[in-house]
Design an enzyme around this catalytic site. Structure first.
Site, mmCIF file in Angstrom:
data_model
loop_
_atom_site.group_PDB
_atom_site.id
_atom_site.type_symbol
_atom_site.label_atom_id
_atom_site.label_comp_id
_atom_site.label_asym_id
_atom_site.label_seq_id
_atom_site.Cartn_x
_atom_site.Cartn_y
_atom_site.Cartn_z
ATOM 1 N NE ARG A 64 -2.247 -2.108 3.088
ATOM 2 C CZ ARG A 64 -2.679 -2.468 4.307
ATOM 3 N NH1 ARG A 64 -3.760 -1.919 4.808
ATOM 4 N NH2 ARG A 64 -2.006 -3.353 5.013
ATOM 5 C CE LYS A 112 34.603 22.627 -2.034
ATOM 6 N NZ LYS A 112 35.281 22.088 -3.207
#
Ligand code: UD1
Ligand code: CA
Length: 455
Positions: free
Chosen positions: A15, A350
């Site tokens: 489901r 970064k």
């Protein structure tokens, strides 16, 4: 006596309409079956055995090596058949607690309640039950006139009188190994679903005069099983609420719990304030006295004490004490900020380390760089770290002052206390205590007479 938890997780979960097995789906940032395993461990399980089958590699990949043991149920022939597969992993005198992999709301207190009741009553089998308003779909607990356990009847096998019963089987049990497996070997698939029902062993044990107990809990939410994505979103809501409330009780202020989403594994120390529209995910740890948000999204990062973060995205980064971040900053993986660093608006960082007291207040990209202490990065500065093939490093030593709009073409190093002139493109190393200027000299030319505007 040892406690082994056996978690049934071999089913597909039709489901869910998914490529993934049901128990791998995440609720509050953690796969359902990991919630269940965590709770089993918190409740004192010495070992955890997972029965896997459907897409089993995806389930196995959720756990680091050695955390849990796996047994395979090749064909899913029912819950009784699933438990049978764990035979080789359990010892004769163990107590086993059987759980389902799709009940992420289970809490350790409920499980401990079940275990204690089982031990104190010296039962051979104890089933965890609860009363629900709508028992549809669940196995019903049938008691005799004295209130003692009689049977569990599945929805599909239930008579009209059984169906009215509102006490349901949670699908969680405690068993004494030897007796339980002896009974398991006797169950059949002679029922409406043609499956080997685990629940049938309780009836068999009863008929042999063995002690079968029912532990009824009021913690209804705890046994909530997920079958589809609607139920999953309800579980999500409940887990989020629990998490927010637990944090608030530990001294964290959450201004608007409805718009605050904090994953189960996140830790936040007291006197930190979380402003609205904030999402904190993964294994994030946040210190005390911070102000986080509004509009902030943090994933798997560590944030020190007294840090201010506003409208920013932070992913796999480390932020030291007393830093200020944002608004609109982007810290990417391996951004490491030491104490009192300032990262201001529209700055992306970064894989770079910024030493104590360094600042990048506006409009910069800093990638693959090492900044010492007290470095000031002027507005619009860019580390040109990528040549199209490789990434290169930029080093800015202590006390460096980078003028606005500088391009630092890596690999490049600017020595201690040096300065770069605004607008320079720095392609060669700068020695310490130096002013580096890379600019054509300004020419002031005579202005031509005003030409006519084009019509
Ligand atoms: C089961 C109980 C029911 C109870 C309900 C609670 C039985 C026969 N019925 O029904 O009384 O009210 O749980 O939620 O046990 N699984 C396997 N292998 C299988 C079948 C199932 O590993 O062959 C796993 C599933 O992945 C799932 C769990 O067992 O995690 C429960 O199975 P499911 O089919 O959902 O049981 P229910 O029909 O809900
Ligand atoms: Ca079923």
């Amino acid at each position: 006596m040892k406690i082994t938890a056996v978690i049934l997780a071999a089913g597909k979960g039709v489901r869910m309409c998914s490529q993934l097995p049901k128990v791998v789906h995440q609720v509050a940032g953690k796969p359902m079956v990991v919630h269940v395993a965590d709770v089993a461990r918190q409740a004192g399980a010495d070992r955890i055995v997972l029965v896997v089958g459907h897409s089993r590699q995806k389930v196995e990949d959720l756990f680091s090596p050695g955390m849990v043991e796996f047994v395979v149920q090749e064909e899913q022939l029912g819950t009784g058949h699933a438990l049978m597969q764990s035979w080789e992993k359990v010892s004769q005198d163990d107590t086993i607690v059987v759980l389902a992999g799709d009940t992420p709301l289970l809490q350790a207190t409920t499980l401990q309640g079940l275990l204690n009741y089982h031990q104190e009553s010296q039962a051979i089998a104890t089933v965890l039950s609860t009363e629900v308003e709508d028992p549809y779909g669940y196995g019903r607990i049938i008691r005799d006139e004295t209130g003692a356990f009689q049977a569990i009847v599945e929805e599909k096998d239930a008579s009209e009188t059984d169906k009215i019963v509102s006490e349901i089987n949670s699908g969680m049990y405690c068993f004494q190994v030897q007796e339980a497996f002896a009974a398991l070997s006797r169950i059949t698939s002679n029922n409406a679903q043609g499956e080997y029902y685990l629940t049938d062993i309780l009836k068999i044990l009863m008929s042999e005069g063995k002690k079968v107990e029912i532990f009824r809990t009021d913690a209804r939410e705890d046994i909530y099983g997920i079958n589809d994505r609607v139920q999953m979103s309800k579980a999500e809501e409940i887990l989020r609420k629990r998490k927010n409330e637990a944090l608030m009780k530990n001294g964290v202020t959450i201004i608007d719990p409805r718009s605050t989403f904090i994953d189960d594994d996140v830790e936040i120390a007291c006197d930190t304030i979380i402003y609205p529209s904030t999402l904190i995910e993964g294994r994030t740890v946040i210190g005390s006295g911070c102000q986080i948000g509004p509009g902030t999204h943090i994933t798997s990062s560590s944030i020190g004490n007294n840090v201010l973060i506003e409208n920013s995205r932070i992913k796999e980064a480390q932020v030291g004490d007393e830093c200020t971040i944002g608004p609109y900053a982007y810290l990417r993986p391996q951004a490491i900020l030491h104490r009192r660093v300032k990262v201001g608006d529209f700055v992306e960082i970064k894989k770079s380390t910024l030493g104590e007291g360094s600042k990048a207040p506006h409009l910069s990209y800093i990638g693959d760089a090492i900044l010492g202490k007290g470095v000031n990065v002027g507005a619009g500065t860019i580390t040109c770290n990528y040549d199209g093939v490789n990434k290169w490093e930029t080093i800015l030593e202590d006390g460096v002052f980078i003028g606005s709009n500088t391009n630092l073409v890596a690999p490049v190093k600017v020595g201690q206390n040096s300065v770069t002139g605004a607008g320079s493109t720095i392609t060669r190393d700068v020695p310490p205590h130096t002013l580096a200027v890379e600019r054509a000299e300004q020419k002031n030319l005579k202005k031509r007479s005003q030409s006519k505007p084009v019509k």
